[in-house]
Design a protein around this motif. Structure first.
Motif, PDB file in Angstrom:
ATOM      1  N   TYR A 456       0.844  -1.194   0.000  1.00 40.93           N
ATOM      2  CA  TYR A 456       0.000   0.000   0.000  1.00 40.93           C
ATOM      3  C   TYR A 456       0.880   1.245   0.000  1.00 40.93           C
ATOM      4  O   TYR A 456       2.007   1.224   0.503  1.00 40.93           O
ATOM      5  N   ARG A 457       0.320   2.314  -0.564  1.00 37.73           N
ATOM      6  CA  ARG A 457       0.904   3.637  -0.383  1.00 37.73           C
ATOM      7  C   ARG A 457       0.190   4.305   0.792  1.00 37.73           C
ATOM      8  O   ARG A 457      -1.038   4.330   0.865  1.00 37.73           O
ATOM      9  N   PHE A 458       0.994   4.871   1.686  1.00 39.02           N
ATOM     10  CA  PHE A 458       0.422   5.518   2.873  1.00 39.02           C
ATOM     11  C   PHE A 458       1.004   6.924   2.993  1.00 39.02           C
ATOM     12  O   PHE A 458       2.222   7.104   3.116  1.00 39.02           O
ATOM     13  N   ASN A 459       0.113   7.915   2.905  1.00 36.57           N
ATOM     14  CA  ASN A 459       0.542   9.310   3.013  1.00 36.57           C
ATOM     15  C   ASN A 459       0.516   9.708   4.485  1.00 36.57           C
ATOM     16  O   ASN A 459      -0.543   9.720   5.126  1.00 36.57           O
ATOM     17  N   THR A 460       1.681  10.027   5.032  1.00 38.05           N
ATOM     18  CA  THR A 460       1.787  10.325   6.467  1.00 38.05           C
ATOM     19  C   THR A 460       1.196  11.684   6.819  1.00 38.05           C
ATOM     20  O   THR A 460       0.977  11.974   8.003  1.00 38.05           O
ATOM     21  N   ARG A 461       0.906  12.506   5.812  1.00 33.29           N
ATOM     22  CA  ARG A 461       0.309  13.818   6.108  1.00 33.29           C
ATOM     23  C   ARG A 461      -1.203  13.742   6.055  1.00 33.29           C
ATOM     24  O   ARG A 461      -1.896  14.238   6.959  1.00 33.29           O
ATOM     25  N   THR A 462      -1.758  13.075   5.049  1.00 40.78           N
ATOM     26  CA  THR A 462      -3.215  13.045   4.884  1.00 40.78           C
ATOM     27  C   THR A 462      -3.838  11.759   5.418  1.00 40.78           C
ATOM     28  O   THR A 462      -5.046  11.694   5.613  1.00 40.78           O
ATOM     29  N   GLY A 463      -3.037  10.738   5.604  1.00 39.77           N
ATOM     30  CA  GLY A 463      -3.579   9.461   6.028  1.00 39.77           C
ATOM     31  C   GLY A 463      -4.122   8.620   4.884  1.00 39.77           C
ATOM     32  O   GLY A 463      -4.707   7.553   5.119  1.00 39.77           O
ATOM     33  N   LYS A 466      -3.799   3.431   0.180  1.00 37.18           N
ATOM     34  CA  LYS A 466      -4.321   2.859  -1.050  1.00 37.18           C
ATOM     35  C   LYS A 466      -3.476   1.666  -1.475  1.00 37.18           C
ATOM     36  O   LYS A 466      -2.243   1.731  -1.534  1.00 37.18           O
ATOM     37  N   LYS A 467      -4.179   0.574  -1.808  1.00 36.01           N
ATOM     38  CA  LYS A 467      -3.480  -0.626  -2.276  1.00 36.01           C
ATOM     39  C   LYS A 467      -2.948  -0.407  -3.696  1.00 36.01           C
ATOM     40  O   LYS A 467      -3.589   0.245  -4.520  1.00 36.01           O
ATOM     41  N   ILE A 468      -1.778  -0.980  -3.977  1.00 38.55           N
ATOM     42  CA  ILE A 468      -1.220  -0.980  -5.328  1.00 38.55           C
ATOM     43  C   ILE A 468      -1.672  -2.281  -6.000  1.00 38.55           C
ATOM     44  O   ILE A 468      -1.143  -3.358  -5.732  1.00 38.55           O
ATOM     45  N   ASP A 469      -2.685  -2.162  -6.830  1.00 42.50           N
ATOM     46  CA  ASP A 469      -3.329  -3.353  -7.401  1.00 42.50           C
ATOM     47  C   ASP A 469      -2.384  -4.183  -8.257  1.00 42.50           C
ATOM     48  O   ASP A 469      -2.502  -5.417  -8.319  1.00 42.50           O
ATOM     49  N   ARG A 470      -1.461  -3.514  -8.936  1.00 37.82           N
ATOM     50  CA  ARG A 470      -0.550  -4.250  -9.841  1.00 37.82           C
ATOM     51  C   ARG A 470       0.303  -5.264  -9.074  1.00 37.82           C
ATOM     52  O   ARG A 470       0.758  -6.254  -9.642  1.00 37.82           O
ATOM     53  N   LEU A 471       0.495  -5.027  -7.768  1.00 37.51           N
ATOM     54  CA  LEU A 471       1.325  -5.910  -6.950  1.00 37.51           C
ATOM     55  C   LEU A 471       0.492  -6.688  -5.943  1.00 37.51           C
ATOM     56  O   LEU A 471       1.010  -7.141  -4.909  1.00 37.51           O
ATOM     57  N   ASP A 472      -0.783  -6.855  -6.254  1.00 35.98           N
ATOM     58  CA  ASP A 472      -1.657  -7.573  -5.329  1.00 35.98           C
ATOM     59  C   ASP A 472      -1.250  -9.042  -5.238  1.00 35.98           C
ATOM     60  O   ASP A 472      -0.762  -9.635  -6.204  1.00 35.98           O
ATOM     61  N   LYS A 473      -1.447  -9.613  -4.073  1.00 35.50           N
ATOM     62  CA  LYS A 473      -1.147 -11.013  -3.791  1.00 35.50           C
ATOM     63  C   LYS A 473       0.350 -11.312  -3.909  1.00 35.50           C
ATOM     64  O   LYS A 473       0.742 -12.452  -4.203  1.00 35.50           O
ATOM     65  N   MET A 474       1.182 -10.321  -3.671  1.00 30.29           N
ATOM     66  CA  MET A 474       2.633 -10.508  -3.685  1.00 30.29           C
ATOM     67  C   MET A 474       3.213 -10.097  -2.335  1.00 30.29           C
ATOM     68  O   MET A 474       2.708  -9.190  -1.676  1.00 30.29           O
ATOM     69  N   LEU A 497       9.684  -2.558 -11.329  1.00 32.77           N
ATOM     70  CA  LEU A 497       9.856  -1.106 -11.299  1.00 32.77           C
ATOM     71  C   LEU A 497       8.470  -0.497 -11.266  1.00 32.77           C
ATOM     72  O   LEU A 497       7.671  -0.672 -12.193  1.00 32.77           O
ATOM     73  N   LEU A 498       8.187   0.215 -10.157  1.00 28.10           N
ATOM     74  CA  LEU A 498       6.876   0.825  -9.949  1.00 28.10           C
ATOM     75  C   LEU A 498       6.949   2.294 -10.296  1.00 28.10           C
ATOM     76  O   LEU A 498       7.794   3.033  -9.783  1.00 28.10           O
ATOM     77  N   LYS A 499       6.039   2.718 -11.173  1.00 25.04           N
ATOM     78  CA  LYS A 499       5.964   4.119 -11.558  1.00 25.04           C
ATOM     79  C   LYS A 499       4.489   4.476 -11.637  1.00 25.04           C
ATOM     80  O   LYS A 499       3.783   4.013 -12.521  1.00 25.04           O
ATOM     81  N   GLY A 500       4.029   5.284 -10.663  1.00 21.98           N
ATOM     82  CA  GLY A 500       2.604   5.565 -10.593  1.00 21.98           C
ATOM     83  C   GLY A 500       1.874   4.295 -10.197  1.00 21.98           C
ATOM     84  O   GLY A 500       2.208   3.643  -9.209  1.00 21.98           O
ATOM     85  N   GLU A 501       0.864   3.933 -10.992  1.00 21.90           N
ATOM     86  CA  GLU A 501       0.110   2.716 -10.706  1.00 21.90           C
ATOM     87  C   GLU A 501       0.585   1.525 -11.534  1.00 21.90           C
ATOM     88  O   GLU A 501       0.089   0.425 -11.379  1.00 21.90           O
ATOM     89  N   ASP A 502       1.541   1.784 -12.421  1.00 19.72           N
ATOM     90  CA  ASP A 502       2.017   0.711 -13.299  1.00 19.72           C
ATOM     91  C   ASP A 502       3.315   0.127 -12.748  1.00 19.72           C
ATOM     92  O   ASP A 502       4.157   0.843 -12.203  1.00 19.72           O
ATOM     93  N   ALA A 503       3.467  -1.172 -12.886  1.00 16.89           N
ATOM     94  CA  ALA A 503       4.678  -1.846 -12.428  1.00 16.89           C
ATOM     95  C   ALA A 503       5.158  -2.783 -13.530  1.00 16.89           C
ATOM     96  O   ALA A 503       4.382  -3.574 -14.067  1.00 16.89           O
TER      97      ALA A 503
END
Length: 989
Positions: A456-463, A466-474, A497-503
């Protein structure tokens, strides 16, 4: 020995025999061994033996190598092996060998006083010499690459340049050699001297001087010399040095091996590969030794109950590392990657914060265990701050602003911040997922949090979470963020290599070791170092980015394992941080048995950049000669190529592919297996190219290629002449089949036509018999009665009498004509064997009776019918049919004659009946038609289906003549008279 990786080869693991008398390396990188059971080629992993079953020699016992003498060509040997029977075997540049029968002739041109003994040479052999050397008994000879030749004879060593002596060194010498291009000798006192116009004692420099026991005054040094590489080695105090000639009388020494007893192992031959820093030793009785310097250091704490399974660690001041166990590793001062380890932090050893450590900007460290959080000084000697957390901590991460972030085994995320000199702990967020680990940071605000099956990406300022779907079940092990994106290692799925939502997922190595990747460290040269459960990989970051741009590009990974200096191939991951880099660039990786240290900048990658060679080619199990162009038998079942390439590194780093292009084939690359064998099945005829490529480095499309051209001849049934013959045969068969089919259809049509014809003829015959002939008989009978009555009357008008006679005559002609036609029609309905009966026929009687039928009409037309036929003239024929022929010919003659018809018969070689009229002459085309010959009646029937002439009379004449075998000949004379002759050759049928 701890700095070297040793491989020991004997007759149990590759060698044909354990006496390795000499070692040499050719220009391709192959290492050659002279043994008593053959000449051996070593490519770094496999041995190939050349002995008298495969090359034409009489002895398998080789005593050493000699350099090639003369000006080398592309086809010249690199150097030669010498058997104990003085047979020379050339080491060729294609990786194979060839017996050389011209060596001695070349040698005689360069040795100023060459011996006249057959196949004997005085070239200096390596040291130690296997045979006694006595310059008083014979001379010794050696050449240098710079065109200088040296001759050692009796008490002098003479140097020749261009065939002329330019110095003579006098002295009592017991050994002579070349170190590089420079000559050296050992005198009888055991002193090593530099040879030239002036003889000087040698001064040793370099690393040997580090041995306090060594002195330049030492004598009888244990020297080894390789006469092919011209390398000089000095063995002293269990250490082996390479001695390079730097200037006249000076030898610089480099330590290449230590703590190995050459004397105990009976070493007699040495070679040093300066590119790979590999040492090759040949023993007289113990086989072959290969030593390679380790590029990596395995650092452990050598102590009782030491825990040398490492995970979390931190880099601390002074080129040192502090581990989660509280062990302190500090680099040794020799500049290597070796370290000294000690216990330094009992608290850390007690806490066992195995998987997660964090470091503040001031150098202090943070460790956790359960609900306890500790801040300690940089070495973990004392606690600076203790915090009791409300939830059980799992991982720590230090933000760039100095905030410590903590993920807990529950779903809480805490932060520890310093304010007014105090640390404040706050639960910042409670997420909807528990048991999260911090595996890295994308930027100052964003953390990567992972569970066993998601990231998941976790923003420490806003909370934001969000899961990164491209890397689900890994299972993500670590992340490394650069300007190109975030590089991610996973447990089971390799690297991304993860860039945005694409890996982008990168290809794995052939053994899939990279599937369980732990950590990525980037060095200063742009290489990634990736740890796994099965070893360490090096890859160029640019190579990976090239793959992102074009997925067709191949990614090359260089593999390292225990032979490079690890205690185990199993590295550890799942810890924070997953690796550390010290201030001097030294990288420290945790493993299951020690910390693995190395300096990436000091490691020279051992790349498989040598050429590709073919060792053997086997066609259906039979060895054929290796060549770049092969003509293969047409009916082969299998063609096998065994490949090799000189490479001393890990064999897994050799990545080769092949393609087969040719008729109907596009170039497609197939991986070659670890046995380096290409197997081709049967191929159709044509020209093919087997192209082999090998990856040679980290650049994209960095390959070395080799091509083999195959010619598969056509089978006899595939040749052009066979195809032409086949085409002609098929065409002929087609024509024949068409004719046969046409004949069949014609036959069927004829049979149907004959049936219709028979029915018509039957109807005609019935009609003639019933409807025509019967009335004609009645009319004829009436006319005859009337004519008799007229002639009985005494006074009748002569005109009536003449008309009665002509009418009666016409009636009889008509009756005869009807009978003839009826006979001809009946003839057509009979089978060939029933159509005629041959009898002797009196021609005079037939002509006379027929002429009488036409007497009345001839008299009316004032035409005279003259006959000149012997009353006894006969021919063999059918009387009825011959009568019909003559009747029709006379009838036709009456139609055109002007005053006279002559009928004559003659007999010379043949019998001939001729009917002549004085009409205007028969048309030439009609005469040609009558004169045409037919070889059979069927031929006539086929040709006369659509006759061009007109008139039923002549058609009947021609038909019956062909049937009876009579030749008819029509001639027009100069007076325009027509002569039609019937010719009977002997007796007619």
């Amino acid at each position: 020995m701890e700095r070297y990786w040793l491989q020991h080869f004997t007759d149990e693991n590759g060698l044909p025999q354990n006496s390795v008398k000499a070692i040499a390396q050719d220009c391709n990188g192959f290492v050659w061994l002279a043994t008593e059971a053959g000449l051996v080629r070593f490519d770094g992993h496999r041995f190939v033996t050349f002995e008298k079953s495969v090359i034409p020699i009489t002895s398998n016992r080789f005593r050493g190598f000699v350099p090639f003498v003369g000006t080398g060509q592309s086809t010249s040997p690199d150097f030669l092996a010498l058997s104990e029977k003085s047979e020379y075997v050339g080491i060729m540049r294609n990786g194979l060998v060839s017996v050389d029968t011209t060596f001695y002739k070349r040698y005689e041109k360069y040795d100023p006083i060459a011996s006249r003994r057959p196949r004997h040479n005085s070239l200096l052999a390596s040291l130690p010499s296997q045979h006694a050397v006595d310059p008083n008994f014979e001379h010794y000879f050696i050449t240098s690459d710079d065109g200088i030749t040296y001759l050692w004879q009796k008490s002098g060593i003479t140097g020749f340049r261009g065939g002329k002596p330019f110095f003579i060194a006098r002295g009592s010498f017991q050994k002579f050699l070349l170190a590089g291009h420079d000559p050296y000798a050992v005198d009888t006192s055991g002193t090593l001297q530099s040879i030239g116009a002036v003889v000087n004692a040698v001064v040793f420099e370099g690393e040997i001087l580090s041995d306090t026991h060594f002195s330049n005054a030492s004598r009888n040094l244990n020297l080894f010399w390789n006469n092919i590489s011209r390398q000089l080695f000095l063995y002293y105090n269990r250490s082996l040095y390479l001695a390079r000639s730097t200037s006249a009388g000076k030898l610089d020494t480099q330590l290449i091996l230590r703590n190995f007893d050459l004397e105990k192992s009976k070493i007699v031959s040495i070679l040093f590969d300066e590119n790979t820093h590999s040492v090759f030793l040949g023993s007289m009785t113990n086989g072959f030794f290969l030593f390679k310097t380790k590029d990596f250091s395995e650092n452990k704490l050598v102590a009782e109950n030491a825990d040398n399974v490492y995970y979390g660690q931190l880099a601390v001041a002074g080129r040192a590392v502090l581990t989660a166990q509280g062990y302190y590793f500090v680099a040794k001062k020799n500049g290597s990657s070796e370290a000294t380890a000690m216990r330094i932090s009992p608290l850390l050893e007690k806490i066992k914060s195995t998987f997660s450590l964090a470091q503040s900007r001031d150098g202090s460290l943070w460790a956790q265990f359960g609900f306890d959080l500790y801040q300690m000084d940089s070495l973990g000697l004392r606690v600076l701050q203790y915090i009791r957390l409300p939830e059980k901590a799992k991982t720590l991460n230090m933000a760039p602003d100095g905030t410590l972030w903590i993920s807990c085994e529950t779903n809480g995320v805490f932060s520890v911040e310093k304010s007014d000199g105090k640390f404040i702990t706050r639960r910042r967020f409670r997420l909807n997922v528990a048991d999260l680990s911090i595996v890295g940071r994308e930027n100052q605000e964003t953390l990567f949090l992972a569970t066993e099956h998601a990231i998941y990406r976790f923003n420490t300022r806003t909370g934001s979470f969000k899961k990164i779907d491209r890397l689900d079940k890994m299972t993500v092990r670590s992340t490394y963020t650069t300007s190109d994106g975030t590089w991610i290692t996973t447990y089971g799925n390799g690297i991304f290599l993860l860039k945005g939502e694409d890996a982008v997922q990168f290809p794995l190595d052939d053994d899939r070791f990279l599937a369980t990747s732990h950590c990525i460290v980037e060095d200063r040269k742009g290489f990634f170092w990736i740890t796994t459960n099965r070893g360490l990989f090096q890859v160029a970051k640019k190579h990976l980015l090239d793959y992102v741009a074009d997925r067709r590009n191949l990614v090359y990974y260089l593999f390292y394992n225990k032979s490079n200096g690890f205690a185990t191939n199993e590295f550890n991951g799942g810890c924070q941080p997953c690796a550390v880099t010290l201030s001097d660039g030294t990288v420290s990786f945790p493993s299951m048995d020690g910390l693995i240290w190395f300096k990436p900048g000091d490691i020279k990658p051992e790349l498989p950049d040598r050429k590709i060679f073919i060792t053997t080619i086997r066609q259906d199990g039979k060895t054929i000669q290796v060549a770049d162009t092969l003509r293969i038998s047409r009916d082969f079942e299998q063609l096998k190529f065994t490949l090799t390439t000189p490479y001393l590194g890990n064999e897994k780093n050799i990545r080769m592919h092949y393609s087969l292009s040719g008729p109907g084939r596009n170039e497609s690359w197939t991986a070659i297996g670890p046995d380096f064998v290409i197997s081709l099945p049967r191929l159709p005829h044509g020209d093919y190219v087997v192209k082999i490529r090998k990856v040679t480095g980290f650049d994209t499309n960095n390959y070395v290629y080799k091509a083999v051209y195959l010619q598969v001849p056509r089978a006899w049934y595939e040749t052009w002449w066979f195809r032409i013959v086949t085409a002609l045969v098929l065409a002929g068969l087609f024509v024949v089949s068409v004719r046969v089919r046409s004949a069949y259809h014609i036959k069927k049509e004829r049979e149907a036509g004959l049936l219709r014809h028979y029915r018509v003829i039957s109807q005609i015959i019935a009609a003639v018999n019933h409807d025509i002939q019967t009335p004609l008989h009645y009319i004829g009978f009436s006319l005859k009665q009337f004519n008799v009555y007229v002639h009985q009357q005494p006074a009748v008008d002569p005109l009536i009498t003449r008309l009665s006679d002509e009418t009666l005559d016409t009636s009889e002609r008509l009756n005869t004509l009807t009978r003839n036609i009826l006979e001809y029609i009946k003839l057509q309905s009979k089978s060939p064997s029933e159509r005629w009966e041959i009898h002797p026929v009196n021609v005079s009687e037939i002509v006379t009776s027929t002429s009488q039928l036409f007497a009345g009409i001839a008299a009316h037309r004032q035409i005279t019918i003259k006959t000149d036929i012997d009353p006894a003239f006969t021919v063999g024929s059918d009387p009825s049919l011959l009568s019909i022929i003559i009747h029709n010919l006379i009838d036709n003659a009456l139609k055109v004659a002007r005053s006279e018809i002559k009928i004559v018969a003659s007999e010379n070689d043949v019998k001939k009946i001729t009917i002549e009229d004085d009409g205007r002459g028969i048309p030439i085309e009609q005469a040609n038609w009558l004169n045409k010959q037919y070889h059979s009646y069927d031929h006539w029937l086929h040709s006369s289906r659509n006759p061009e002439q007109k008139g039923i009379g002549l058609l009947i004449v021609k038909d019956l003549c062909v049937l009876l075998g009579l030749q008819i000949n029509a001639v027009v004379t100069s007076e325009s008279k027509t002569l039609i002759s019937l010719i009977v050759n002997g007796d007619a049928r």
